[in-house]
Scaffold this motif. Structure first.
Motif, PDB file in Angstrom:
ATOM      1  N   TRP A  20       4.104   5.858  -5.356  1.00  0.00           N
ATOM      2  CA  TRP A  20       4.232   5.921  -6.804  1.00  0.00           C
ATOM      3  C   TRP A  20       2.966   6.422  -7.500  1.00  0.00           C
ATOM      4  O   TRP A  20       2.957   6.594  -8.711  1.00  0.00           O
ATOM      5  CB  TRP A  20       4.604   4.553  -7.363  1.00  0.00           C
ATOM      6  CG  TRP A  20       6.025   4.166  -7.133  1.00  0.00           C
ATOM      7  CD1 TRP A  20       7.049   4.950  -6.692  1.00  0.00           C
ATOM      8  CD2 TRP A  20       6.589   2.880  -7.361  1.00  0.00           C
ATOM      9  NE1 TRP A  20       8.208   4.237  -6.622  1.00  0.00           N
ATOM     10  CE2 TRP A  20       7.968   2.949  -7.030  1.00  0.00           C
ATOM     11  CE3 TRP A  20       6.090   1.667  -7.797  1.00  0.00           C
ATOM     12  CZ2 TRP A  20       8.825   1.871  -7.134  1.00  0.00           C
ATOM     13  CZ3 TRP A  20       6.940   0.594  -7.899  1.00  0.00           C
ATOM     14  CH2 TRP A  20       8.306   0.693  -7.568  1.00  0.00           C
ATOM     15  N   GLY A  21       1.880   6.621  -6.747  1.00  0.00           N
ATOM     16  CA  GLY A  21       0.636   7.093  -7.348  1.00  0.00           C
ATOM     17  C   GLY A  21      -0.044   6.057  -8.207  1.00  0.00           C
ATOM     18  O   GLY A  21      -0.608   6.374  -9.248  1.00  0.00           O
ATOM     19  N   ILE A  22       0.010   4.813  -7.753  1.00  0.00           N
ATOM     20  CA  ILE A  22      -0.561   3.693  -8.499  1.00  0.00           C
ATOM     21  C   ILE A  22      -1.881   3.292  -7.859  1.00  0.00           C
ATOM     22  O   ILE A  22      -1.995   3.214  -6.642  1.00  0.00           O
ATOM     23  CB  ILE A  22       0.416   2.495  -8.490  1.00  0.00           C
ATOM     24  CG1 ILE A  22       1.716   2.890  -9.166  1.00  0.00           C
ATOM     25  CG2 ILE A  22      -0.200   1.286  -9.153  1.00  0.00           C
ATOM     26  CD1 ILE A  22       2.809   1.877  -8.978  1.00  0.00           C
ATOM     27  N   GLU A  23      -2.848   3.007  -8.695  1.00  0.00           N
ATOM     28  CA  GLU A  23      -4.166   2.647  -8.193  1.00  0.00           C
ATOM     29  C   GLU A  23      -4.364   1.134  -8.034  1.00  0.00           C
ATOM     30  O   GLU A  23      -4.947   0.680  -7.076  1.00  0.00           O
ATOM     31  CB  GLU A  23      -5.250   3.192  -9.142  1.00  0.00           C
ATOM     32  CG  GLU A  23      -5.254   4.698  -9.253  1.00  0.00           C
ATOM     33  CD  GLU A  23      -5.587   5.380  -7.928  1.00  0.00           C
ATOM     34  OE1 GLU A  23      -6.450   4.870  -7.197  1.00  0.00           O
ATOM     35  OE2 GLU A  23      -4.968   6.416  -7.645  1.00  0.00           O
ATOM     36  N   SER A  24      -3.883   0.347  -8.981  1.00  0.00           N
ATOM     37  CA  SER A  24      -4.223  -1.075  -8.992  1.00  0.00           C
ATOM     38  C   SER A  24      -3.020  -1.972  -8.717  1.00  0.00           C
ATOM     39  O   SER A  24      -1.870  -1.605  -8.972  1.00  0.00           O
ATOM     40  CB  SER A  24      -4.825  -1.462 -10.345  1.00  0.00           C
ATOM     41  OG  SER A  24      -3.835  -1.429 -11.347  1.00  0.00           O
ATOM     42  N   ASN A  25      -3.324  -3.152  -8.206  1.00  0.00           N
ATOM     43  CA  ASN A  25      -2.289  -4.161  -7.997  1.00  0.00           C
ATOM     44  C   ASN A  25      -1.732  -4.657  -9.333  1.00  0.00           C
ATOM     45  O   ASN A  25      -0.566  -5.013  -9.415  1.00  0.00           O
ATOM     46  CB  ASN A  25      -2.845  -5.343  -7.203  1.00  0.00           C
ATOM     47  CG  ASN A  25      -3.069  -4.981  -5.754  1.00  0.00           C
ATOM     48  OD1 ASN A  25      -2.419  -4.103  -5.199  1.00  0.00           O
ATOM     49  ND2 ASN A  25      -4.021  -5.666  -5.130  1.00  0.00           N
ATOM     50  N   GLN A  63      -1.253  -2.856 -12.081  1.00  0.00           N
ATOM     51  CA  GLN A  63      -0.250  -1.890 -12.540  1.00  0.00           C
ATOM     52  C   GLN A  63       1.044  -2.047 -11.739  1.00  0.00           C
ATOM     53  O   GLN A  63       2.136  -1.998 -12.308  1.00  0.00           O
ATOM     54  CB  GLN A  63      -0.772  -0.461 -12.409  1.00  0.00           C
ATOM     55  CG  GLN A  63       0.176   0.563 -12.995  1.00  0.00           C
ATOM     56  CD  GLN A  63      -0.328   1.991 -12.869  1.00  0.00           C
ATOM     57  OE1 GLN A  63      -1.307   2.263 -12.175  1.00  0.00           O
ATOM     58  NE2 GLN A  63       0.341   2.909 -13.535  1.00  0.00           N
ATOM     59  N   GLN A 114       3.515   1.265 -19.686  1.00  0.00           N
ATOM     60  CA  GLN A 114       3.737   2.083 -18.493  1.00  0.00           C
ATOM     61  C   GLN A 114       4.747   3.197 -18.762  1.00  0.00           C
ATOM     62  O   GLN A 114       5.486   3.624 -17.871  1.00  0.00           O
ATOM     63  CB  GLN A 114       4.236   1.198 -17.340  1.00  0.00           C
ATOM     64  CG  GLN A 114       3.254   0.157 -16.896  1.00  0.00           C
ATOM     65  CD  GLN A 114       1.976   0.774 -16.360  1.00  0.00           C
ATOM     66  OE1 GLN A 114       2.007   1.751 -15.631  1.00  0.00           O
ATOM     67  NE2 GLN A 114       0.847   0.211 -16.741  1.00  0.00           N
ATOM     68  N   LYS A 129       0.827  -1.206   0.000  1.00  0.00           N
ATOM     69  CA  LYS A 129       0.000   0.000   0.000  1.00  0.00           C
ATOM     70  C   LYS A 129       0.859   1.253   0.000  1.00  0.00           C
ATOM     71  O   LYS A 129       0.564   2.219  -0.696  1.00  0.00           O
ATOM     72  CB  LYS A 129      -0.941   0.007   1.204  1.00  0.00           C
ATOM     73  CG  LYS A 129      -2.064  -0.981   1.115  1.00  0.00           C
ATOM     74  CD  LYS A 129      -2.958  -0.906   2.329  1.00  0.00           C
ATOM     75  CE  LYS A 129      -4.028  -1.980   2.258  1.00  0.00           C
ATOM     76  NZ  LYS A 129      -4.905  -1.938   3.430  1.00  0.00           N
ATOM     77  N   LYS A 171       2.359   1.706  -3.476  1.00  0.00           N
ATOM     78  CA  LYS A 171       1.346   2.176  -4.415  1.00  0.00           C
ATOM     79  C   LYS A 171       1.043   3.656  -4.187  1.00  0.00           C
ATOM     80  O   LYS A 171       0.928   4.426  -5.139  1.00  0.00           O
ATOM     81  CB  LYS A 171       0.072   1.339  -4.287  1.00  0.00           C
ATOM     82  CG  LYS A 171       0.197  -0.019  -4.952  1.00  0.00           C
ATOM     83  CD  LYS A 171      -0.942  -0.961  -4.671  1.00  0.00           C
ATOM     84  CE  LYS A 171      -2.304  -0.414  -4.799  1.00  0.00           C
ATOM     85  NZ  LYS A 171      -3.363  -1.409  -4.571  1.00  0.00           N
ATOM     86  N   LYS A 172       0.961   4.056  -2.930  1.00  0.00           N
ATOM     87  CA  LYS A 172       0.678   5.462  -2.618  1.00  0.00           C
ATOM     88  C   LYS A 172       1.853   6.341  -3.043  1.00  0.00           C
ATOM     89  O   LYS A 172       1.652   7.401  -3.643  1.00  0.00           O
ATOM     90  CB  LYS A 172       0.408   5.619  -1.128  1.00  0.00           C
ATOM     91  CG  LYS A 172       0.034   7.015  -0.728  1.00  0.00           C
ATOM     92  CD  LYS A 172      -0.269   7.109   0.753  1.00  0.00           C
ATOM     93  CE  LYS A 172      -0.628   8.546   1.109  1.00  0.00           C
ATOM     94  NZ  LYS A 172      -0.900   8.698   2.526  1.00  0.00           N
TER      95      LYS A 172
END
Length: 100
Positions: free
Chosen positions: A8-13, A15, A77, A2, A5-6
């Motif tokens: 790097w500004g990523i929403e989905s697993n 990605q 990406q 988590k 992801k936060k």
């Protein structure tokens, strides 16, 4: 994951998985190509001794950067890896390479 992801500004697993795969492929490809690249340049451990590994790493670094963006593009990406590259190079004091 988590936090990553936060950060790097990523929403989905999904990605995140693709991004980690790109990092793995890029690292493996760079390591695999470093030996023939050094041989092509005529750089051997016999000539440089202790300094062979640091020189090899410095030589392969730009190749790694290009492959990172290239594989990021291939895996869809590009935007993430292009901004990742710019941020990293700016932190290394090479921000002058990018006009913004």
């Amino acid at each position: 994951m988590k936090k990553l992801k936060k950060r790097w500004g990523i929403e989905s697993n999904f990605q995140l998985t693709i991004i980690l795969i790109v990092f793995a492929i890029t690292g493996s490809t760079s390591a695999w190509l470093s030996k023939p690249f050094c041989l092509w340049l005529g750089i051997t451990s016999e000539d440089l001794g202790f300094w062979f590994t640091p020189v090899r790493l410095l030589l392969i670094f730009p190749i790694y950067q290009v492959f990172l963006v290239l594989f990021g593009f291939v895996f869809g990406q590009f935007t993430f890896f292009w901004s990742f590259e710019k941020k990293m190079l700016k932190r290394m004091g090479l921000g002058f390479l990018f006009k913004e």
